[in-house]
Write an enzyme that holds these catalytic residues in place. Sequence first.
Site, PDB file in Angstrom:
ATOM      1  N   CYS A 105     -11.902  53.407  36.670  1.00  0.00           N
ATOM      2  CA  CYS A 105     -11.119  54.633  36.782  1.00  0.00           C
ATOM      3  C   CYS A 105      -9.993  54.509  35.777  1.00  0.00           C
ATOM      4  CB  CYS A 105     -10.547  54.738  38.178  1.00  0.00           C
ATOM      5  SG  CYS A 105     -11.810  54.663  39.468  1.00  0.00           S
TER       6      CYS A 105
ATOM      7  N   ARG B 195     -13.020  57.203  31.406  1.00  0.00           N
ATOM      8  CA  ARG B 195     -13.214  56.100  32.343  1.00  0.00           C
ATOM      9  C   ARG B 195     -13.815  56.559  33.670  1.00  0.00           C
ATOM     10  NH1 ARG B 195     -10.253  51.640  30.702  1.00  0.00           N
ATOM     11  NH2 ARG B 195     -10.412  50.789  32.792  1.00  0.00           N
TER      12      ARG B 195
ATOM     13  N   TRP C 157     -13.951  57.290  38.835  1.00  0.00           N
ATOM     14  CA  TRP C 157     -15.399  57.103  38.829  1.00  0.00           C
ATOM     15  C   TRP C 157     -15.714  56.483  40.183  1.00  0.00           C
ATOM     16  CZ3 TRP C 157     -18.943  52.963  39.017  1.00  0.00           C
ATOM     17  CH2 TRP C 157     -20.249  53.290  38.651  1.00  0.00           C
TER      18      TRP C 157
ATOM     19  N   ASN D  75      -7.801  51.064  39.967  1.00  0.00           N
ATOM     20  CA  ASN D  75      -9.041  50.910  39.210  1.00  0.00           C
ATOM     21  C   ASN D  75      -9.627  49.552  39.574  1.00  0.00           C
ATOM     22  OD1 ASN D  75     -11.072  50.739  37.228  1.00  0.00           O
ATOM     23  ND2 ASN D  75      -9.648  49.828  35.763  1.00  0.00           N
ATOM     24  N   GLY D  76     -10.913  49.527  39.939  1.00  0.00           N
ATOM     25  CA  GLY D  76     -11.538  48.247  40.284  1.00  0.00           C
ATOM     26  C   GLY D  76     -12.073  48.296  41.701  1.00  0.00           C
TER      27      GLY D  76
ATOM     28  N   GLU E 209     -32.240  50.738  21.593  1.00  0.00           N
ATOM     29  CA  GLU E 209     -31.016  51.540  21.518  1.00  0.00           C
ATOM     30  C   GLU E 209     -31.350  53.038  21.503  1.00  0.00           C
ATOM     31  OE1 GLU E 209     -28.071  50.921  22.054  1.00  0.00           O
ATOM     32  OE2 GLU E 209     -26.912  52.504  21.098  1.00  0.00           O
TER      33      GLU E 209
ATOM     34  N   LYS F 183     -30.068  55.733  24.323  1.00  0.00           N
ATOM     35  CA  LYS F 183     -29.327  56.941  23.957  1.00  0.00           C
ATOM     36  C   LYS F 183     -29.999  58.171  24.572  1.00  0.00           C
ATOM     37  CE  LYS F 183     -25.893  55.397  21.845  1.00  0.00           C
ATOM     38  NZ  LYS F 183     -25.878  54.426  22.945  1.00  0.00           N
TER      39      LYS F 183
ATOM     40  N   GLU G  94     -29.458  58.136  28.470  1.00  0.00           N
ATOM     41  CA  GLU G  94     -28.112  58.368  29.002  1.00  0.00           C
ATOM     42  C   GLU G  94     -27.566  59.742  28.632  1.00  0.00           C
ATOM     43  OE1 GLU G  94     -24.963  55.709  27.714  1.00  0.00           O
ATOM     44  OE2 GLU G  94     -25.786  55.559  25.710  1.00  0.00           O
TER      45      GLU G  94
ATOM     46  N   HIS H  36     -50.502  45.400  26.569  1.00  0.00           N
ATOM     47  CA  HIS H  36     -50.549  44.513  27.740  1.00  0.00           C
ATOM     48  C   HIS H  36     -50.246  45.269  29.027  1.00  0.00           C
ATOM     49  CE1 HIS H  36     -51.118  41.057  25.180  1.00  0.00           C
ATOM     50  NE2 HIS H  36     -50.153  41.517  24.404  1.00  0.00           N
TER      51      HIS H  36
ATOM     52  N   LYS I 163     -17.371  55.160  30.763  1.00  0.00           N
ATOM     53  CA  LYS I 163     -17.309  54.441  29.489  1.00  0.00           C
ATOM     54  C   LYS I 163     -17.215  52.941  29.704  1.00  0.00           C
ATOM     55  CE  LYS I 163     -16.848  54.006  25.026  1.00  0.00           C
ATOM     56  NZ  LYS I 163     -18.100  54.118  24.260  1.00  0.00           N
TER      57      LYS I 163
HETATM   58  O1  M6R Z   1     -17.856  47.909  26.573  1.00  0.00           O
HETATM   59  P1  M6R Z   1     -19.208  47.233  26.490  1.00  0.00           P
HETATM   60  O2  M6R Z   1     -19.705  47.119  25.113  1.00  0.00           O
HETATM   61  O3  M6R Z   1     -19.235  45.931  27.216  1.00  0.00           O
HETATM   62  O4  M6R Z   1     -20.187  48.210  27.279  1.00  0.00           O
HETATM   63  C1  M6R Z   1     -21.497  47.835  27.540  1.00  0.00           C
HETATM   64  C2  M6R Z   1     -22.318  48.995  28.040  1.00  0.00           C
HETATM   65  O5  M6R Z   1     -21.793  49.478  29.245  1.00  0.00           O
HETATM   66  C3  M6R Z   1     -22.361  50.138  27.031  1.00  0.00           C
HETATM   67  O6  M6R Z   1     -22.855  49.710  25.791  1.00  0.00           O
HETATM   68  C4  M6R Z   1     -23.251  51.279  27.569  1.00  0.00           C
HETATM   69  O7  M6R Z   1     -24.573  50.864  27.630  1.00  0.00           O
HETATM   70  C5  M6R Z   1     -23.091  52.523  26.704  1.00  0.00           C
HETATM   71  N1  M6R Z   1     -22.997  53.676  27.541  1.00  0.00           N
HETATM   72  C6  M6R Z   1     -24.205  52.737  25.763  1.00  0.00           C
HETATM   73  O8  M6R Z   1     -24.076  53.901  25.028  1.00  0.00           O
END
Ligand code: M6R
Length: 615
Positions: A2, A27, A79, A105-106, A488, A492, A495, A511, A610
């Site tokens: 958060c 966040r 969040w 936060n946490g 990757e 993308k 998400e 396989h 994020k």
């Molecule tokens: O801050 P970080 O690089 O540790 O974050 C890792 C993942 O949470 C982050 O890369 C996440 O997968 C992104 N949403 C990807 O776009």
Amino acid sequence: MCGIIGVTGVAEPLAVLLAGLRALEYRGYDSAGVALVETGGSELWRLRAAERGRSIDKLASEVVAAPLDVGAAIGHTRWATHGAPTEENAHPHLDCSGRVAVVHNGIIENHRELAAQLAAAGHRFSSATDTEVVAHLVEEERGAGAPLAEALRRCLPRLRGDFALALVDAGSPETIVAARRTAPLVVGRSDTGAVVASDIAAALATTRNLFLLDEDQVAELTPGAIRLIDAAGAECSPRPLAVSWDVAAAQKDGHPDFMAKEMAEQPLALRETLLGRLEASGATELEELGLDGPVLKAFRRVVLVACGSSYHACLSGRNALESLAGVAAEVDIASEFRYRDAVLGPDTLVVAVSQSGETLDTLHAQREAKRRGATTLALSNVVDSVMAREADAVLYTRAGPEIGVASTKCHLAQRAMLGVLALHVARARGALSDDATRRHAADLLGLPDAVSDVLARAEDHAAVAARHAAVRDVYFLGRRDGFSVAAEGALKLKELAYVRAEAYPAAEMKHGPISLIEPGALVVAVATRSGLWEKVMANIAEMRARGATVVAVATDGDAETAAVADDVLLVPETGPLAAPIVEIVPLQRFAYEIARARGNDVDRPRNLAKVVTVE
Ligand code: M6R
């Protein structure tokens, strides 16, 4: 995960708070709320909204009812972890008297146990959150006569978990108290005001005079002043934080969203990350690393740990370390690494890669590596992030703040930085000829231009995406570094566009997963000439034979690949270190366009935040 902001002694505190909340919204955006203390009347006023993605607007439209004379004020963007994303569970949370308000936060891991004790003592709870126990614990200490900062200090040993907290109390109208354990929190003061925030960008509107909080220290903020006490109650001095970002860097600069802005900034992010660290001769300058040549030479093994996109960067990082430096390298998902009893020792370098430097899984993996005797290196984009501070060595990508939830420019910068690290280790170990070193350096140094070139093809790539906007299932295939690109690309698309997308090493399809391929399935294959092109072509043929539609990421001028694909996403030819970095760019665009065509919010995809500061 958060966002927290608090101010005291500033002009127009509500406006500052709301601007801070907007800066922190990346966040979490399930709900938002503020609590203010009226200077004269010693009343606490609270406003909350739980309208996913629109909560801050709602607060802004309703703050007209707020008291005019405000002392301390705190705000929160949430969040949801414990408790549904409702207004009742939105922060700030209050004690029974309604005079103490807390934002958090946490996670307070032992909140159930504490809540049971507090309930037995007569406290009434009005939310399903783990946070509320803190307000009631502080209420108890206040009742026993402790000043606010002391009350929080006494509560901290009773809390288990990772947290950042900020509190106000109607009895101390101009005071905010704050503390952290693992989760990030910065404090700052101006001549007349003070601020506490989860990140630097949110604090900058108040002051650049920022400080770090160590774990379990308590900060007491009053207009123009910060007082710190440690866990034992002794006064201590705050550690200044060097700030290189400005407020403008965290704005959209005329782009429709942060993701578009951040994709456009990729050449700059790469240039900045490479600047002063790599010369055309292949000479690397990583003095900041603090690990000299003999130390790097002595490692027998490198283990890379990360999550999400950062993990995909590590897949290529591992390949580069093995092929350039000849050092045994492996990569693991941080959350798995942490619990798998990895055999580590002083001969192992563990590289924890994290944009934020605060992803809890990666942070704990780094701590576990340290506990097991390995040397730890944090690769982070956020200066002085928790991981950066705890690691034995640090390297920073210099991509600037990344606000969009989907990692773009930071991901590319991580890959480039790992490439430089591989070259650096290779040089320390004498593993590469001068010629090869120069070739790899030229490859990396050409990245800003190569990525600009790909970005300039946005329209072509968007047109391909438009043709597949209605897709339901996608298989991303690649081999070696191409697999890291495929992984990757799939992440993308998942998400951002909420499309089922799976990535496989291309040869692995036969396989098992190949039984899913039928007419209409979409395969996105990384089939540039830089990698195992012939092998990938054979794998594409296997998919086509079963009726798949194929989109290929292909090298400019490659008619052979174009002939077997239904669509191509063309990229310029580069060397092997730059190739995966360049190849990701059209896949970012592919996901971005499909997400936008479906009306999705690309900066704030559903269910995501994020920074993931929970396990
Ligand atoms: O801050 P970080 O690089 O540790 O974050 C890792 C993942 O949470 C982050 O890369 C996440 O997968 C992104 N949403 C990807 O776009």
